[in-house]
Design a protein around this motif. Structure first.
Motif, PDB file in Angstrom:
ATOM      1  N   GLY A 268     -31.282 -25.212 -33.190  1.00 55.16           N
ATOM      2  CA  GLY A 268     -32.213 -24.402 -33.958  1.00 55.16           C
ATOM      3  C   GLY A 268     -31.517 -23.336 -34.781  1.00 55.16           C
ATOM      4  N   THR A 269     -32.309 -22.359 -35.242  1.00 59.82           N
ATOM      5  CA  THR A 269     -31.785 -21.338 -36.151  1.00 59.82           C
ATOM      6  C   THR A 269     -32.045 -19.918 -35.641  1.00 59.82           C
ATOM      7  N   ASN A 270     -32.288 -19.784 -34.357  1.00 60.65           N
ATOM      8  CA  ASN A 270     -32.531 -18.466 -33.794  1.00 60.65           C
ATOM      9  C   ASN A 270     -31.287 -17.990 -33.064  1.00 60.65           C
ATOM     10  N   PRO A 271     -30.541 -17.029 -33.629  1.00 63.36           N
ATOM     11  CA  PRO A 271     -29.319 -16.556 -32.970  1.00 63.36           C
ATOM     12  C   PRO A 271     -29.603 -15.765 -31.704  1.00 63.36           C
ATOM     13  N   GLY A 272     -30.859 -15.417 -31.478  1.00 57.85           N
ATOM     14  CA  GLY A 272     -31.217 -14.720 -30.254  1.00 57.85           C
ATOM     15  C   GLY A 272     -31.477 -15.668 -29.094  1.00 57.85           C
ATOM     16  N   ASN A 273     -31.454 -16.968 -29.345  1.00 55.81           N
ATOM     17  CA  ASN A 273     -31.691 -17.966 -28.296  1.00 55.81           C
ATOM     18  C   ASN A 273     -30.609 -19.031 -28.405  1.00 55.81           C
ATOM     19  N   ILE A 274     -29.472 -18.729 -27.800  1.00 55.51           N
ATOM     20  CA  ILE A 274     -28.299 -19.582 -27.971  1.00 55.51           C
ATOM     21  C   ILE A 274     -28.298 -20.706 -26.945  1.00 55.51           C
ATOM     22  N   VAL A 275     -28.428 -21.925 -27.443  1.00 49.78           N
ATOM     23  CA  VAL A 275     -28.275 -23.134 -26.629  1.00 49.78           C
ATOM     24  C   VAL A 275     -27.324 -24.047 -27.387  1.00 49.78           C
ATOM     25  N   ALA A 276     -26.246 -24.431 -26.739  1.00 51.31           N
ATOM     26  CA  ALA A 276     -25.229 -25.239 -27.409  1.00 51.31           C
ATOM     27  C   ALA A 276     -25.798 -26.577 -27.872  1.00 51.31           C
ATOM     28  N   ALA A 277     -25.332 -27.029 -29.036  1.00 49.86           N
ATOM     29  CA  ALA A 277     -25.712 -28.338 -29.581  1.00 49.86           C
ATOM     30  C   ALA A 277     -24.442 -29.125 -29.875  1.00 49.86           C
ATOM     31  N   PRO A 278     -23.762 -29.604 -28.828  1.00 51.66           N
ATOM     32  CA  PRO A 278     -22.500 -30.324 -29.037  1.00 51.66           C
ATOM     33  C   PRO A 278     -22.652 -31.594 -29.853  1.00 51.66           C
ATOM     34  N   SER A 279     -23.886 -32.141 -29.928  1.00 47.64           N
ATOM     35  CA  SER A 279     -24.094 -33.343 -30.734  1.00 47.64           C
ATOM     36  C   SER A 279     -23.944 -33.045 -32.228  1.00 47.64           C
ATOM     37  N   VAL A 280     -24.103 -31.761 -32.604  1.00 45.71           N
ATOM     38  CA  VAL A 280     -23.895 -31.369 -34.008  1.00 45.71           C
ATOM     39  C   VAL A 280     -22.405 -31.161 -34.236  1.00 45.71           C
ATOM     40  N   PHE A 281     -21.802 -30.231 -33.516  1.00 44.38           N
ATOM     41  CA  PHE A 281     -20.341 -30.123 -33.420  1.00 44.38           C
ATOM     42  C   PHE A 281     -19.974 -29.123 -32.332  1.00 44.38           C
ATOM     43  N   ASP A 282     -18.794 -29.324 -31.753  1.00 49.07           N
ATOM     44  CA  ASP A 282     -18.320 -28.449 -30.680  1.00 49.07           C
ATOM     45  C   ASP A 282     -16.831 -28.714 -30.462  1.00 49.07           C
ATOM     46  N   SER A 283     -16.030 -27.669 -30.602  1.00 50.65           N
ATOM     47  CA  SER A 283     -14.592 -27.842 -30.370  1.00 50.65           C
ATOM     48  C   SER A 283     -14.289 -28.005 -28.883  1.00 50.65           C
ATOM     49  N   GLY A 284     -15.207 -27.496 -28.002  1.00 47.87           N
ATOM     50  CA  GLY A 284     -15.111 -27.792 -26.576  1.00 47.87           C
ATOM     51  C   GLY A 284     -14.497 -26.690 -25.733  1.00 47.87           C
ATOM     52  N   LEU A 285     -15.132 -26.445 -24.579  1.00 52.28           N
ATOM     53  CA  LEU A 285     -14.588 -25.476 -23.626  1.00 52.28           C
ATOM     54  C   LEU A 285     -13.256 -25.949 -23.042  1.00 52.28           C
ATOM     55  N   ALA A 286     -13.158 -27.236 -22.825  1.00 54.90           N
ATOM     56  CA  ALA A 286     -11.945 -27.777 -22.212  1.00 54.90           C
ATOM     57  C   ALA A 286     -10.780 -27.819 -23.188  1.00 54.90           C
ATOM     58  N   THR A 287     -11.083 -27.722 -24.478  1.00 55.49           N
ATOM     59  CA  THR A 287     -10.030 -27.750 -25.498  1.00 55.49           C
ATOM     60  C   THR A 287     -10.192 -26.545 -26.419  1.00 55.49           C
ATOM     61  N   PRO A 288     -10.020 -25.330 -25.880  1.00 56.80           N
ATOM     62  CA  PRO A 288     -10.229 -24.131 -26.693  1.00 56.80           C
ATOM     63  C   PRO A 288      -9.248 -24.055 -27.856  1.00 56.80           C
ATOM     64  N   ILE A 289      -9.662 -23.328 -28.863  1.00 63.41           N
ATOM     65  CA  ILE A 289      -8.775 -23.093 -30.011  1.00 63.41           C
ATOM     66  C   ILE A 289      -7.862 -21.940 -29.629  1.00 63.41           C
ATOM     67  N   ASN A 290      -6.636 -22.231 -29.312  1.00 67.19           N
ATOM     68  CA  ASN A 290      -5.698 -21.205 -28.880  1.00 67.19           C
ATOM     69  C   ASN A 290      -5.213 -20.377 -30.066  1.00 67.19           C
ATOM     70  N   SER A 291      -4.512 -19.308 -29.765  1.00 68.05           N
ATOM     71  CA  SER A 291      -3.935 -18.490 -30.827  1.00 68.05           C
ATOM     72  C   SER A 291      -3.047 -19.356 -31.721  1.00 68.05           C
ATOM     73  N   ASN A 292      -3.270 -19.244 -33.032  1.00 69.14           N
ATOM     74  CA  ASN A 292      -2.567 -20.035 -34.061  1.00 69.14           C
ATOM     75  C   ASN A 292      -3.014 -21.494 -34.080  1.00 69.14           C
ATOM     76  N   GLY A 293      -4.012 -21.817 -33.256  1.00 71.53           N
ATOM     77  CA  GLY A 293      -4.523 -23.180 -33.250  1.00 71.53           C
ATOM     78  C   GLY A 293      -5.595 -23.390 -34.309  1.00 71.53           C
ATOM     79  N   THR A 294      -6.007 -24.641 -34.501  1.00 73.25           N
ATOM     80  CA  THR A 294      -7.012 -24.980 -35.504  1.00 73.25           C
ATOM     81  C   THR A 294      -8.031 -25.957 -34.937  1.00 73.25           C
ATOM     82  N   TYR A 295      -9.179 -26.005 -35.608  1.00 68.85           N
ATOM     83  CA  TYR A 295     -10.196 -27.014 -35.309  1.00 68.85           C
ATOM     84  C   TYR A 295     -10.775 -27.461 -36.648  1.00 68.85           C
ATOM     85  N   THR A 296     -10.839 -28.785 -36.860  1.00 70.69           N
ATOM     86  CA  THR A 296     -11.265 -29.327 -38.146  1.00 70.69           C
ATOM     87  C   THR A 296     -12.403 -30.316 -37.960  1.00 70.69           C
ATOM     88  N   LEU A 297     -13.382 -30.251 -38.853  1.00 75.04           N
ATOM     89  CA  LEU A 297     -14.446 -31.253 -38.879  1.00 75.04           C
ATOM     90  C   LEU A 297     -14.858 -31.495 -40.329  1.00 75.04           C
TER      91      LEU A 297
END
Length: 330
Positions: A268-297
């Motif tokens: 949705g579009t309400n920043p006051g009600n945050i529910v993850a939508a990994p089906s849209v996109f998600d870099s992932g908790l298990a694969t965090p973007i580390n310092s100097n790291g990148t994520y591309t889509l």
């Protein structure tokens, strides 16, 4: 707690009563009896006054302790206004950092654990060298002395009614976070206006501002910026809070900070009600973007159709107040 005025009135009444008894005794007895009765009355007065003075002294100590605690909370509010509100919210409601005002998880921490976290921060479980929350004590590279750490501790505890009731029953101590907006307004008026705008934006996309138009680009870079001194993040940590891009555009997030992050779409579009939508996109908790790291889509038609207004709000799973938006065009 004994009211000093009530105690004073009680003493006056006591003295009047004793004076009346002395008058009656002295007016109706001989010299020997007067001496005996006088001694007994003096002994009675002393016996009564000892507990009265003890109560007054105890009450004075209690009042001094409450005044000291209120002063500590006020000092903590001033420090919070200087160092913390950009991450934890103008009222402690949470931002890039966790909620501190009325957070049951924070309230349930022991005094020792809460002080430890304020002093030394919270290290990442996957990368102990990276702090998810900064260390505030000057012993660990932060800007605050031990007394100042105690002031912040007092501020945070003032937001826990159960703690106040247990520690300061029937006291005048109030939630110190109510003082913070005034402190910010007086010392940082520009930052105050920005914080109020973000805090009151509510549902919708107004808090992200006008979109940066990158629709003519086929590849876009969004920096996750390094925080200012003494903070883990600016209000968002994204260099651009709202970017307009076309379907087919390749977007790369570059983590220029020292803290790990994710880039995760919300439902949705309400920043006051945050529910993850990994089906849209998600870099992932298990694969965090580390310092100097990148994520591309690459922006897809499905992302364009995800919401009726063709926007996608995304956030960092490690810092749930860290939000930004993509405005997508076909």
């Amino acid at each position: 707690m004994i009211d000093p005025v009530q105690a004073a009135v009680g003493i006056v009444v006591l003295l009047i009563t004793v004076g009346a008894l002395i008058y009656i005794v002295y007016s109706r007895t001989n010299a020997v009896e007067k001496a005996g009765y006088g001694a007994l009355i003096m002994l009675a007065i002393v016996s009564i006054m000892i507990p009265v003075f003890w109560i007054m002294e105890t009450n004075g100590q209690t009042q001094a302790r409450l005044a000291q605690e209120n002063n500590g909370i006020a000092q903590g509010a001033a420090l919070y206004a200087k160092y913390c509100f950009t991450c934890h919210g103008i009222n402690g409601q949470g931002g890039a950092g966790p909620q501190l005002n009325g957070n049951s998880a924070v309230n349930s921490l022991s005094d020792t654990d809460l002080l430890r976290i304020i002093q030394a921060g919270i290290p990442s479980a996957s990368n102990p060298g990276t702090l998810l929350m900064p260390a505030w004590s000057d012993q660990y590279g932060g800007p605050l002395s031990d007394p100042q750490i105690q002031y912040l501790f007092a501020l945070i505890r003032s937001a826990d009614p159960a703690y106040l009731q247990k520690t300061y029953p029937d006291s005048s101590i109030a939630n110190g976070f109510k003082q913070v907006p005034t402190d910010i307004q007086q010392t940082q008026p520009s930052a105050y206006e920005t914080a109020v705008a973000q805090a009151t934006a509510g549902a919708g996309t107004g808090q992200f501002g006008a979109a940066v138009d990158d629709t003519k680009k086929t590849a876009v870079t969004i920096d996750i910026t390094a925080p200012p001194a003494g903070a883990t993040c600016t209000p968002a940590c994204f260099a651009n809070l709202n970017v307009k891009v076309k379907v087919g555009t390749k977007i790369t997030w570059v983590n220029q900070s020292t803290t790990i992050h994710t880039v995760t779409a919300i439902q949705g579009t309400n920043p006051g009600n945050i529910v993850a939508a990994p089906s849209v996109f998600d870099s992932g908790l298990a694969t965090p973007i580390n310092s100097n790291g990148t994520y591309t889509l690459t922006i897809t038609q499905a992302m364009y159709n995800a919401n009726k207004d063709h926007t996608v709000i995304y956030y960092c799973r490690f810092h749930t107040g860290m939000l930004a938006m993509l405005t997508i065009v076909p």
